[in-house]
Design a protein around this motif. Structure first.
Motif, PDB file in Angstrom:
ATOM      1  N   MET A 119       2.532 -39.468   5.473  1.00 14.51           N
ATOM      2  CA  MET A 119       1.118 -39.314   5.129  1.00 14.51           C
ATOM      3  C   MET A 119       0.465 -39.208   6.443  1.00 14.51           C
ATOM      4  O   MET A 119       0.588 -40.030   7.252  1.00 14.51           O
ATOM      5  N   ILE A 120      -0.485 -38.129   6.660  1.00 17.26           N
ATOM      6  CA  ILE A 120      -1.141 -38.081   7.637  1.00 17.26           C
ATOM      7  C   ILE A 120      -2.477 -38.966   7.661  1.00 17.26           C
ATOM      8  O   ILE A 120      -3.247 -38.838   6.758  1.00 17.26           O
ATOM      9  N   GLU A 121      -2.905 -39.372   9.021  1.00 14.04           N
ATOM     10  CA  GLU A 121      -4.325 -40.026   9.045  1.00 14.04           C
ATOM     11  C   GLU A 121      -5.284 -39.143   9.491  1.00 14.04           C
ATOM     12  O   GLU A 121      -5.265 -38.895  10.735  1.00 14.04           O
ATOM     13  N   VAL A 122      -5.967 -38.514   8.494  1.00 12.64           N
ATOM     14  CA  VAL A 122      -6.837 -37.413   8.608  1.00 12.64           C
ATOM     15  C   VAL A 122      -8.123 -38.105   9.807  1.00 12.64           C
ATOM     16  O   VAL A 122      -8.500 -37.290  10.523  1.00 12.64           O
ATOM     17  N   GLU A 123      -8.451 -39.261   9.562  1.00  9.75           N
ATOM     18  CA  GLU A 123      -9.700 -39.477  10.417  1.00  9.75           C
ATOM     19  C   GLU A 123      -9.037 -39.647  11.768  1.00  9.75           C
ATOM     20  O   GLU A 123      -9.864 -39.395  12.603  1.00  9.75           O
ATOM     21  N   ASP A 124      -7.714 -40.029  12.099  1.00 10.82           N
ATOM     22  CA  ASP A 124      -7.391 -40.001  13.412  1.00 10.82           C
ATOM     23  C   ASP A 124      -7.438 -38.518  14.107  1.00 10.82           C
ATOM     24  O   ASP A 124      -7.979 -38.246  15.311  1.00 10.82           O
ATOM     25  N   TYR A 125      -7.071 -37.472  13.286  1.00  4.03           N
ATOM     26  CA  TYR A 125      -7.196 -36.148  13.702  1.00  4.03           C
ATOM     27  C   TYR A 125      -8.694 -35.928  13.822  1.00  4.03           C
ATOM     28  O   TYR A 125      -9.070 -34.996  14.796  1.00  4.03           O
ATOM     29  N   HIS A 126      -9.521 -36.296  13.000  1.00  6.45           N
ATOM     30  CA  HIS A 126     -11.063 -35.801  13.132  1.00  6.45           C
ATOM     31  C   HIS A 126     -11.440 -36.066  14.496  1.00  6.45           C
ATOM     32  O   HIS A 126     -12.205 -35.662  15.088  1.00  6.45           O
ATOM     33  N   GLN A 127     -11.312 -37.517  14.481  1.00  5.17           N
ATOM     34  CA  GLN A 127     -11.695 -38.168  15.728  1.00  5.17           C
ATOM     35  C   GLN A 127     -11.151 -37.340  17.199  1.00  5.17           C
ATOM     36  O   GLN A 127     -11.975 -37.115  18.297  1.00  5.17           O
ATOM     37  N   ARG A 128      -9.768 -36.951  16.906  1.00  7.07           N
ATOM     38  CA  ARG A 128      -9.389 -36.195  18.028  1.00  7.07           C
ATOM     39  C   ARG A 128      -9.874 -34.914  18.276  1.00  7.07           C
ATOM     40  O   ARG A 128     -10.037 -34.571  19.347  1.00  7.07           O
ATOM     41  N   LEU A 129     -10.086 -34.029  17.361  1.00  4.52           N
ATOM     42  CA  LEU A 129     -10.479 -33.026  17.420  1.00  4.52           C
ATOM     43  C   LEU A 129     -12.143 -32.932  17.906  1.00  4.52           C
ATOM     44  O   LEU A 129     -12.476 -32.256  18.618  1.00  4.52           O
ATOM     45  N   LEU A 130     -12.757 -33.970  17.391  1.00  2.00           N
ATOM     46  CA  LEU A 130     -14.098 -34.166  17.661  1.00  2.00           C
ATOM     47  C   LEU A 130     -14.157 -34.334  19.680  1.00  2.00           C
ATOM     48  O   LEU A 130     -15.100 -33.826  20.005  1.00  2.00           O
ATOM     49  N   GLN A 131     -13.292 -35.270  19.885  1.00  2.00           N
ATOM     50  CA  GLN A 131     -13.391 -35.600  21.533  1.00  2.00           C
ATOM     51  C   GLN A 131     -12.936 -34.475  22.090  1.00  2.00           C
ATOM     52  O   GLN A 131     -13.386 -33.881  23.085  1.00  2.00           O
ATOM     53  N   GLU A 132     -11.838 -33.449  21.476  1.00  2.00           N
ATOM     54  CA  GLU A 132     -11.528 -32.499  22.324  1.00  2.00           C
ATOM     55  C   GLU A 132     -12.524 -31.292  22.349  1.00  2.00           C
ATOM     56  O   GLU A 132     -12.749 -30.861  23.755  1.00  2.00           O
ATOM     57  N   ARG A 133     -13.332 -31.232  21.175  1.00  2.00           N
ATOM     58  CA  ARG A 133     -14.265 -30.093  21.219  1.00  2.00           C
ATOM     59  C   ARG A 133     -15.321 -30.544  22.310  1.00  2.00           C
ATOM     60  O   ARG A 133     -15.990 -29.705  23.066  1.00  2.00           O
ATOM     61  N   GLU A 134     -15.728 -31.975  22.350  1.00  2.00           N
ATOM     62  CA  GLU A 134     -16.833 -32.409  23.303  1.00  2.00           C
ATOM     63  C   GLU A 134     -16.271 -32.247  24.733  1.00  2.00           C
ATOM     64  O   GLU A 134     -17.045 -31.803  25.448  1.00  2.00           O
ATOM     65  N   ASP A 135     -15.086 -32.518  24.916  1.00  2.00           N
ATOM     66  CA  ASP A 135     -14.585 -32.253  26.271  1.00  2.00           C
ATOM     67  C   ASP A 135     -14.573 -30.953  26.768  1.00  2.00           C
ATOM     68  O   ASP A 135     -14.841 -30.467  27.803  1.00  2.00           O
TER      69      ASP A 135
END
Length: 110
Positions: A1-17
């Motif tokens: 099972m994938i942890e969607v919230e982890d990916y969500h935070q990771r994607l938001l951080q990469e977008r900001e960077d």
């Protein structure tokens, strides 16, 4: 099972960077002055090369931002982690490498 919230935070951080990188390199993409009195020919050519490389980097950044935005949209629509072509689950290891991938390995290779 994938942890969607982890990916969500990771994607938001990469977008900001990526947005911060774009902001910090905006001066490199400005037009090069053609005033030969202030800049020699070779210096101007160097500046044009730096400008071209900065524009290419910005294009790659924009492409990545589009992929990130598409992945974030899939998260919002509860479709994240499923292939957009066949609907099957995307392998967790594939998502771990790049959470923006929209297709499973079988559909990506087809």
């Amino acid at each position: 099972m994938i942890e969607v919230e982890d990916y969500h935070q990771r994607l938001l951080q990469e977008r900001e960077d990526l947005r911060q990188q774009a902001e910090s390199t905006s001066a490199d993409r400005r037009p090069v002055e053609l005033d030969q009195q202030s800049v020699g020919r070779l210096s101007r050519m160097d500046a044009m090369q730096v400008q071209a490389m900065a524009k290419a980097s910005e294009q790659r950044r924009q492409n990545r931002l589009r992929k990130i935005d598409a992945a974030l949209k899939r998260i919002e629509e509860d479709e994240f982690g499923y292939c957009v072509a066949c609907g099957e689950e995307i392998a967790p290891k594939r998502l771990e490498l790049d959470p923006t991938v929209p297709r499973c390995i079988d559909c990506a290779e087809a």
